[in-house]
Design an enzyme around this catalytic site. Structure first.
Site, mmCIF file in Angstrom:
data_model
loop_
_atom_site.group_PDB
_atom_site.id
_atom_site.type_symbol
_atom_site.label_atom_id
_atom_site.label_comp_id
_atom_site.label_asym_id
_atom_site.label_seq_id
_atom_site.Cartn_x
_atom_site.Cartn_y
_atom_site.Cartn_z
ATOM 1 N N LYS A 112 0.729 -1.337 -0.045
ATOM 2 C CA LYS A 112 -0.047 -0.041 -0.085
ATOM 3 C C LYS A 112 0.771 1.150 0.024
ATOM 4 O O LYS A 112 0.482 2.536 -0.594
ATOM 5 C CB LYS A 112 -0.898 -0.068 1.173
ATOM 6 C CG LYS A 112 -0.096 -0.216 2.586
ATOM 7 C CD LYS A 112 -1.259 -0.542 3.529
ATOM 8 C CE LYS A 112 -0.433 -1.109 4.750
ATOM 9 N NZ LYS A 112 -0.275 -2.717 4.958
ATOM 10 N N GLU A 136 -4.923 -6.209 -5.163
ATOM 11 C CA GLU A 136 -6.192 -6.319 -4.092
ATOM 12 C C GLU A 136 -5.869 -6.297 -2.725
ATOM 13 O O GLU A 136 -6.334 -5.909 -1.593
ATOM 14 C CB GLU A 136 -6.864 -7.755 -4.341
ATOM 15 C CG GLU A 136 -8.063 -7.918 -3.740
ATOM 16 C CD GLU A 136 -9.337 -6.824 -3.953
ATOM 17 O OE1 GLU A 136 -9.626 -6.891 -5.286
ATOM 18 O OE2 GLU A 136 -9.714 -5.976 -3.084
ATOM 19 N N ASP A 208 -1.258 4.399 7.785
ATOM 20 C CA ASP A 208 -1.763 3.471 7.220
ATOM 21 C C ASP A 208 -3.210 3.376 6.655
ATOM 22 O O ASP A 208 -3.103 3.070 5.381
ATOM 23 C CB ASP A 208 -1.569 2.036 8.261
ATOM 24 C CG ASP A 208 -2.058 0.857 7.757
ATOM 25 O OD1 ASP A 208 -1.288 0.229 6.795
ATOM 26 O OD2 ASP A 208 -3.014 0.334 8.060
ATOM 27 N N LYS A 212 -4.473 3.306 2.463
ATOM 28 C CA LYS A 212 -5.416 2.707 1.697
ATOM 29 C C LYS A 212 -6.448 3.442 1.405
ATOM 30 O O LYS A 212 -7.092 3.047 0.359
ATOM 31 C CB LYS A 212 -5.896 1.610 2.958
ATOM 32 C CG LYS A 212 -4.827 0.621 3.570
ATOM 33 C CD LYS A 212 -5.381 -0.347 4.641
ATOM 34 C CE LYS A 212 -4.072 -1.118 5.330
ATOM 35 N NZ LYS A 212 -4.178 -1.569 6.617
HETATM 36 P P1 NAP Z 1 7.354 -8.946 6.510
HETATM 37 O O1 NAP Z 1 6.666 -9.898 7.324
HETATM 38 O O2 NAP Z 1 8.201 -7.678 7.271
HETATM 39 O O3 NAP Z 1 8.219 -9.479 5.329
HETATM 40 C C1 NAP Z 1 8.946 -8.885 4.327
HETATM 41 C C2 NAP Z 1 9.911 -9.911 3.532
HETATM 42 O O4 NAP Z 1 10.312 -9.324 2.595
HETATM 43 C C3 NAP Z 1 10.661 -10.717 4.357
HETATM 44 O O5 NAP Z 1 10.843 -12.096 3.500
HETATM 45 C C4 NAP Z 1 12.009 -9.944 3.796
HETATM 46 O O6 NAP Z 1 13.313 -10.884 3.605
HETATM 47 C C5 NAP Z 1 11.782 -9.567 2.622
HETATM 48 N N1 NAP Z 1 12.422 -8.499 2.031
HETATM 49 C C6 NAP Z 1 12.427 -6.991 2.442
HETATM 50 N N2 NAP Z 1 13.150 -6.109 1.865
HETATM 51 C C7 NAP Z 1 13.891 -6.822 0.938
HETATM 52 C C8 NAP Z 1 14.874 -6.563 -0.004
HETATM 53 N N3 NAP Z 1 15.224 -5.237 -0.095
HETATM 54 N N4 NAP Z 1 15.371 -7.767 -0.851
HETATM 55 C C9 NAP Z 1 14.879 -8.785 -0.646
HETATM 56 N N5 NAP Z 1 13.951 -9.225 0.240
HETATM 57 C C10 NAP Z 1 13.175 -8.425 0.849
HETATM 58 O O7 NAP Z 1 6.189 -7.962 5.682
HETATM 59 P P2 NAP Z 1 4.678 -8.362 5.541
HETATM 60 O O8 NAP Z 1 4.111 -7.967 6.712
HETATM 61 O O9 NAP Z 1 4.920 -9.779 4.772
HETATM 62 O O10 NAP Z 1 4.344 -7.270 4.395
HETATM 63 C C11 NAP Z 1 4.823 -7.342 3.314
HETATM 64 C C12 NAP Z 1 3.900 -6.331 2.217
HETATM 65 O O11 NAP Z 1 2.530 -6.565 2.462
HETATM 66 C C13 NAP Z 1 3.927 -4.800 2.712
HETATM 67 O O12 NAP Z 1 3.955 -4.008 1.650
HETATM 68 C C14 NAP Z 1 2.723 -4.823 3.755
HETATM 69 O O13 NAP Z 1 2.296 -3.296 3.800
HETATM 70 C C15 NAP Z 1 1.886 -5.681 3.003
HETATM 71 N N6 NAP Z 1 0.769 -5.871 3.753
HETATM 72 C C16 NAP Z 1 0.927 -6.691 4.926
HETATM 73 C C17 NAP Z 1 -0.058 -7.209 5.551
HETATM 74 C C18 NAP Z 1 0.009 -8.116 6.854
HETATM 75 O O14 NAP Z 1 -0.859 -8.583 7.256
HETATM 76 N N7 NAP Z 1 1.489 -8.128 7.445
HETATM 77 C C19 NAP Z 1 -1.402 -6.813 5.024
HETATM 78 C C20 NAP Z 1 -1.755 -6.279 4.093
HETATM 79 C C21 NAP Z 1 -0.694 -5.802 3.168
HETATM 80 P P3 NAP Z 1 14.421 -10.963 5.061
HETATM 81 O O15 NAP Z 1 13.713 -11.353 6.126
HETATM 82 O O16 NAP Z 1 15.584 -11.561 4.324
HETATM 83 O O17 NAP Z 1 14.621 -9.496 5.480
HETATM 84 N N1 HSE Z 2 -1.010 -2.728 9.999
HETATM 85 C C1 HSE Z 2 -2.336 -2.836 9.559
HETATM 86 C C2 HSE Z 2 -3.546 -2.742 10.607
HETATM 87 C C3 HSE Z 2 -2.227 -4.055 8.909
HETATM 88 O O1 HSE Z 2 -3.365 -2.782 11.585
HETATM 89 O O2 HSE Z 2 -4.514 -2.901 9.967
HETATM 90 C C4 HSE Z 2 -1.381 -4.065 7.515
HETATM 91 O O3 HSE Z 2 -2.198 -3.369 6.514
#
Ligand code: NAP
Ligand code: HSE
Length: 437
Positions: A112, A136, A208, A212
């Site tokens: 996002k 999405e 955040d 969105k």
């Molecule tokens: P996360 O748990 O912090 O995971 C990030 C992953 O990306 C890790 O595997 C990390 O690897 C890798 N990474 C980060 N920077 C990198 C780079 N420069 N080169 C290669 N690998 C890299 O993040 P997440 O919560 O899954 O979120 C991912 C995305 O989804 C974000 O944009 C977030 O806003 C979005 N999102 C998340 C959620 C949620 O519920 N978490 C919901 C909606 C959207 P390393 O561990 O090796 O650093």
């Molecule tokens: N930090 C967000 C929330 C989740 O609390 O809804 C990822 O978008």
């Protein structure tokens, strides 16, 4: 045998950039769905590479031949036709997506931050190269909202989109509302349970939700809206007392993202809002998300579900992946791109109109209310309700609710009121939502 051969011919190779919360959910769902894919989408989506920074961290879960820390290995592999960006952040995600699109690779992203600032540019690239770029999961995680707006609701002029699009703050406000916790206690619980980050600023201050909202407003109103256009105000000043008074008046307090189409332009704002207890959004509890919108043909519609988490967010990403795989087989990728075809002005916050709740401590003596009413009156602020609450010594707590008024007129009057000697403290100002009739 023939069936196996057909399936072998229809494998779509996917690279995952990131294997964190979302990446691991995507990986799990793709494995679980593998056997159903030929029937569901006519081919199999197979993870061919997983890009991370620290390979050692993932060695126990991901086969070594899949893991890489080199972007060029993904980019130069022509067998990889779809790239899933679930790393987060602006760079290097933006560059990787642009490079992948230029090589004809389709993209799914949950990012996002990136889509709310560079979405337009990336969608233009996708169009140029005839690729799909789907996102999405970037709004409300597992709750479908982008595809419904771009497809199912396209026959509408959407006039309003608003939502509870941050789970962390909704969890905190639910605990304050239902268990009488104060903000710090509820935030600590959210952190202990893993909802809130150690640095909760982006969630708590509304950034955040603002990202969105920018994405949703662009799609709903067919005009570019970026995060910087969105007014954001967080929930850290909301107290248990505000919530108690809100209940007495028939409201819940929610952090709402509100995008409205008005004759003068678009309003995009995120702030704590008193919403009538009989509005469907007031019933959204804990970390759940919901988006409520109004279209001229469909009337009111609401979408509800989990806005975050590994499998819910993975669900949205995999839905996008399957859509792309289908488009590829029917040679119709790039058919749904950027939805912005016009430039609608975005209103300044000072020009937006809403009603306000004010809680303040006043000297309890003759003439105080008349003086307040005079300031409001001279700024065209009309009072819909005024109640005197608790009294301590010669100080009275007063709650006022105004009718809808332009933010500038209201704030001008509060600037004067807050300096008056009989006003001991302006404790809270909270905007109030009323459905327009
Ligand atoms: P996360 O748990 O912090 O995971 C990030 C992953 O990306 C890790 O595997 C990390 O690897 C890798 N990474 C980060 N920077 C990198 C780079 N420069 N080169 C290669 N690998 C890299 O993040 P997440 O919560 O899954 O979120 C991912 C995305 O989804 C974000 O944009 C977030 O806003 C979005 N999102 C998340 C959620 C949620 O519920 N978490 C919901 C909606 C959207 P390393 O561990 O090796 O650093
Ligand atoms: N930090 C967000 C929330 C989740 O609390 O809804 C990822 O978008």
């Amino acid at each position: 045998m023939q069936e196996d051969q057909d399936m072998a011919e229809c494998i779509k190779k996917v690279a995952l950039l990131g294997m964190g919360t979302v990446g691991s959910g995507v990986y799990e769902i793709l494995q679980k769905q593998r056997d159903h894919m030929p029937d569901k989408i006519g081919c199999v989506l197979e993870v061919a590479k997983v890009l991370v920074r620290n390979k050692a961290k993932y060695a126990d879960r991901i086969a070594p031949e899949l893991l890489t820390d080199q972007w060029q290995e993904v980019l130069s592999d022509d067998s990889i036709e779809i790239v899933v960006e679930v790393m987060g952040g602006i760079e290097p995600a933006r560059t990787y997506i642009k490079e992948a699109l230029a090589k004809g690779k389709h993209i799914v992203t949950a990012n996002k931050d990136l889509m709310a600032t560079h979405g337009h540019e990336l969608l233009e690239d996708a169009k140029k190269y005839g690729c799909d770029l789907l996102f999405e999961a970037a709004v409300a995680g597992g709750v479908p909202i982008i595809r419904p707006m771009k497809q199912c609701l396209l026959g509408n002029d959407i006039t309003e989109v608003m939502g509870i699009i941050n789970g962390t703050t909704n969890f905190i406000l639910t605990k304050m509302s239902e268990e009488g916790m104060d903000f710090d206690e509820a935030l600590k619980l959210a952190q202990d349970l893993g909802y809130a980050e150690a640095d909760p600023t982006a969630d708590v201050e509304g950034h955040d939700a603002g990202r969105k909202l920018a994405i949703m407003a662009s799609i709903a109103f067919h005009t570019p809206v970026i995060f910087q256009d969105v007014y954001t105000e967080g929930i850290s000043k909301i107290t248990a007392k505000d919530i108690r008074y809100a209940h007495e008046l028939g409201y819940e307090i929610k952090l709402l993202g509100i995008a409205k189409r008005t004759t003068e332009g678009i309003e995009v704002r995120v702030h704590p809002t008193m919403i009538p207890s009989d509005h469907p959004l007031s019933a959204i509890k804990d970390s759940f998300n919901a988006v409520f919108l109004h279209g001229d043909a469909v009337d009111d519609v609401m979408f509800y579900g989990r806005g975050a988490g590994s499998l819910p967010t993975g669900s949205a990403v995999v839905g996008d992946l399957m859509d792309i795989a289908r488009n590829m087989q029917y040679h119709c990728t790039g058919r749904i791109g950027c939805s912005c075809f016009q430039q609608v002005p975005i209103k300044q916050m000072a020009d937006t109109k809403t009603s306000y709740f004010i809680r303040m401590k006043l000297e309890d003596r003759a003439g105080t209310l008349a003086a307040l009413a005079g300031v409001f009156g001279s700024n065209n602020v009309s009072i819909s309700m005024l109640v005197q609450k608790a009294k301590e010594d010669d100080t009275a707590e007063v709650v006022i609710v105004t009718y809808d008024v332009a933010e500038k007129q209201f704030m001008d009057s509060m600037t004067v009121i807050s300096t008056m000697s009989m006003v001991k403290k302006v404790s809270s100002i909270i905007r109030v939502y009323h459905k327009e009739v």
